[in-house]
Design a protein around this motif. Structure first.
Motif, short mmCIF file in Angstrom:
data_model
loop_
_atom_site.label_atom_id
_atom_site.label_comp_id
_atom_site.label_asym_id
_atom_site.label_seq_id
_atom_site.Cartn_x
_atom_site.Cartn_y
_atom_site.Cartn_z
N PHE A 173 0.81 -1.76 -0.13
CA PHE A 173 -0.10 -0.02 -0.31
C PHE A 173 0.61 1.42 0.11
N ALA A 174 -0.16 2.27 -0.01
CA ALA A 174 1.05 3.64 -0.26
C ALA A 174 1.44 3.53 1.21
N GLY A 175 2.20 4.85 1.86
CA GLY A 175 2.51 5.08 2.90
C GLY A 175 1.94 6.35 3.40
N LEU A 176 0.79 7.18 1.59
CA LEU A 176 0.34 8.11 2.66
C LEU A 176 1.32 9.37 3.14
N THR A 177 2.57 9.42 3.49
CA THR A 177 3.47 10.57 3.77
C THR A 177 3.67 11.74 2.74
N ASP A 178 4.49 9.89 1.75
CA ASP A 178 5.39 11.06 0.59
C ASP A 178 4.84 10.96 -0.42
N ARG A 179 3.93 12.17 -0.99
CA ARG A 179 3.27 11.84 -2.18
C ARG A 179 4.16 11.07 -3.39
N ASP A 180 5.15 11.16 -3.32
CA ASP A 180 5.68 11.31 -4.91
C ASP A 180 5.86 9.98 -4.86
N ALA A 181 7.00 9.72 -3.48
CA ALA A 181 8.11 7.96 -3.55
C ALA A 181 6.31 6.87 -3.91
N ASP A 182 4.99 7.58 -3.38
CA ASP A 182 4.15 6.25 -3.81
C ASP A 182 3.27 6.81 -4.64
N TYR A 183 3.78 7.53 -5.45
CA TYR A 183 2.81 8.04 -7.13
C TYR A 183 3.80 7.16 -8.23
N GLN A 184 5.17 7.26 -7.40
CA GLN A 184 6.19 6.08 -8.08
C GLN A 184 5.82 4.97 -8.23
N GLU A 185 5.61 4.50 -7.09
CA GLU A 185 5.28 3.17 -7.07
C GLU A 185 6.77 2.44 -6.67
N ARG A 186 7.78 2.33 -5.98
CA ARG A 186 8.69 2.45 -5.76
C ARG A 186 8.60 0.94 -5.14
N VAL A 187 7.45 0.46 -4.61
CA VAL A 187 8.28 -0.83 -4.40
C VAL A 187 7.89 -2.00 -5.57
N ILE A 188 6.58 -1.82 -5.90
CA ILE A 188 5.99 -2.95 -6.76
C ILE A 188 6.83 -2.52 -8.04
N SER A 189 7.24 -1.66 -8.67
CA SER A 189 8.57 -1.69 -10.14
C SER A 189 9.63 -2.16 -9.41
N GLN A 190 9.90 -2.11 -8.63
CA GLN A 190 10.92 -3.17 -8.23
C GLN A 190 10.63 -4.56 -8.64
N PHE A 191 10.00 -4.61 -7.84
CA PHE A 191 9.27 -6.37 -8.42
C PHE A 191 9.69 -6.54 -9.55
N VAL A 192 9.06 -5.16 -10.42
CA VAL A 192 8.96 -5.80 -12.10
C VAL A 192 10.63 -5.89 -12.41
N ARG A 193 10.86 -5.30 -12.27
CA ARG A 193 12.46 -5.26 -12.37
C ARG A 193 13.59 -5.82 -11.95
N TYR A 194 13.43 -6.58 -10.96
CA TYR A 194 14.19 -7.08 -10.60
C TYR A 194 14.46 -8.53 -10.12
N SER A 195 13.04 -8.98 -10.94
CA SER A 195 12.59 -10.70 -9.38
C SER A 195 12.71 -11.27 -11.28
N GLY A 196 12.70 -11.24 -12.26
CA GLY A 196 13.29 -11.50 -13.44
C GLY A 196 12.02 -12.79 -13.49
N ARG A 197 11.25 -12.46 -12.59
CA ARG A 197 9.40 -12.99 -13.11
C ARG A 197 8.64 -12.36 -12.90
N PRO A 198 7.48 -13.00 -14.32
CA PRO A 198 6.00 -11.57 -14.18
C PRO A 198 5.21 -11.60 -12.98
N VAL A 199 4.95 -10.29 -12.60
CA VAL A 199 4.77 -9.71 -12.12
C VAL A 199 2.88 -8.92 -12.12
#
Ligand code: CP
Length: 317
Positions: free
Chosen positions: A112-138
């Motif tokens: 989920f969003a942390g709801l304190t830092d809008r830019d961080a939330d809207y950059q989707e930092r967690v799921i985008s790192q799974f897409v980039r680094y897991s080597g698997r469909p996410v």
């Protein structure tokens, strides 16, 4: 399909709904696809429906399923790059993600969003790192700004129940005591905006959603006016998106609660909500228990939306 995090990833929404309804009518027909394949579901946040429906969907397809609750028994994970890890977080997401990818064929992530830092939330930092680094469909099981499996299930539910070619669908804000992400509302907008429905969003001043999600939807600040002639009322709370108010609860005005008197303004509309829902705040007992309430069929369709996405991912392995 290599990724499912937003509406674009599903391609034609009509084809997706058609496929979903075929799966619903014969949900064990593709068991060969998942044989000797493993789904890893990773939860950074709580869940009832997403966990059960996604696991059931994968089992329908013959898969093995592993579930990791990151906050219960796993090492505490650091998600930011460049930090000195001298606190309580023992492992970095950048090692954890590829390791997790070693043990499975597909990955579902809830963060989920942390709801304190809008830019961080809207950059989707967690799921985008799974897409980039897991080597698997996410696929997303709800990320910071979107909940696409929910919206896909909502779309299936509307298509099953609509009696007009172009129904009027209203997304209404409703009060809630806690600060909630905008993800469900954003995603619902995104999915409604690819259809040709008459789509209206209503909320109090201060609860404007991000313009990229509202798109061409009509915004109506008068909730009663928005309800007039509606075929589907979709209620949801979200916290403020705008500026310094990001993540804040600005109002708990219960005059926005969906009740029978407001539903009477509609064209005998169905009531929808993604659940979990707070009765007496979002909706009255009378409305959610009425024969026009679709909250249980919606939840049931979570199995079907998940199975459609997982099936497409297995077909592309
Ligand atoms: N609607 C939904 O995603 O429910 P859960 O949070 O219980 O998974």
């Amino acid at each position: 399909m290599k990724k499912f995090t937003n509406v674009q990833d599903i391609g034609s929404w009509r084809d997706a709904v058609k496929e979903a309804l075929e799966i619903k009518n014969n949900r064990f027909a593709w068991q060969h696809l998942g044989r000797n394949r493993t789904l890893l579901m990773i939860f950074f946040n709580s869940s009832l429906r997403t966990r059960l429906s996604t696991q059931k969907a994968a089992m329908n397809l013959g898969m093995n399923v592993m579930v990791l609750d990151v906050n219960q028994g796993a090492w505490k994970l650091e998600t930011e790059r460049g930090v000195i890890m001298d606190g309580d977080k023992a492992e970095h997401l950048l090692e954890a993600i590829p390791v997790m990818g070693c043990y499975c064929d597909l990955i579902g992530v809830r963060s989920f969003a942390g709801l304190t830092d809008r830019d961080a939330d809207y950059q989707e930092r967690v799921i985008s790192q799974f897409v980039r680094y897991s080597g698997r469909p996410v696929f997303s099981m709800e990320a910071a700004t979107r909940h696409p499996l929910q919206s896909f299930a909502d779309l299936i539910t509307i298509e099953e129940h609509k009696i007009k070619e172009r129904p009027k669908v209203v997304l209404t804000w409703a009060p809630h005591p806690k600060s909630l992400p905008q993800a469900v509302a954003n995603s619902f907008c995104e999915w409604m905006n690819v259809t040709d429905y008459d789509f209206v969003v209503t909320h109090p001043v201060g609860y404007e959603l991000a313009p990229e999600f509202v798109g061409n939807a009509r915004v109506e600040y008068d909730q009663r006016k928005a309800f007039e002639g509606a075929d589907f009322i979709y209620a949801k709370n979200w916290s403020a998106y705008s500026g310094d108010n990001y993540g804040k609860v600005l109002s708990m005005d219960r005059s926005w609660t969906v009740d029978a008197e407001k539903m009477a303004l509609t064209d005998n509309a169905y009531f929808m909500h993604c659940l979990p829902v707070r009765r007496g705040m979002i909706v009255t007992d009378e409305v959610i228990e009425s024969p026009r309430s679709l909250v249980i069929p919606e939840a049931a369709n979570r199995e079907i939306s998940a199975q459609t996405v997982i099936k497409r991912m297995l077909e592309d392995l």
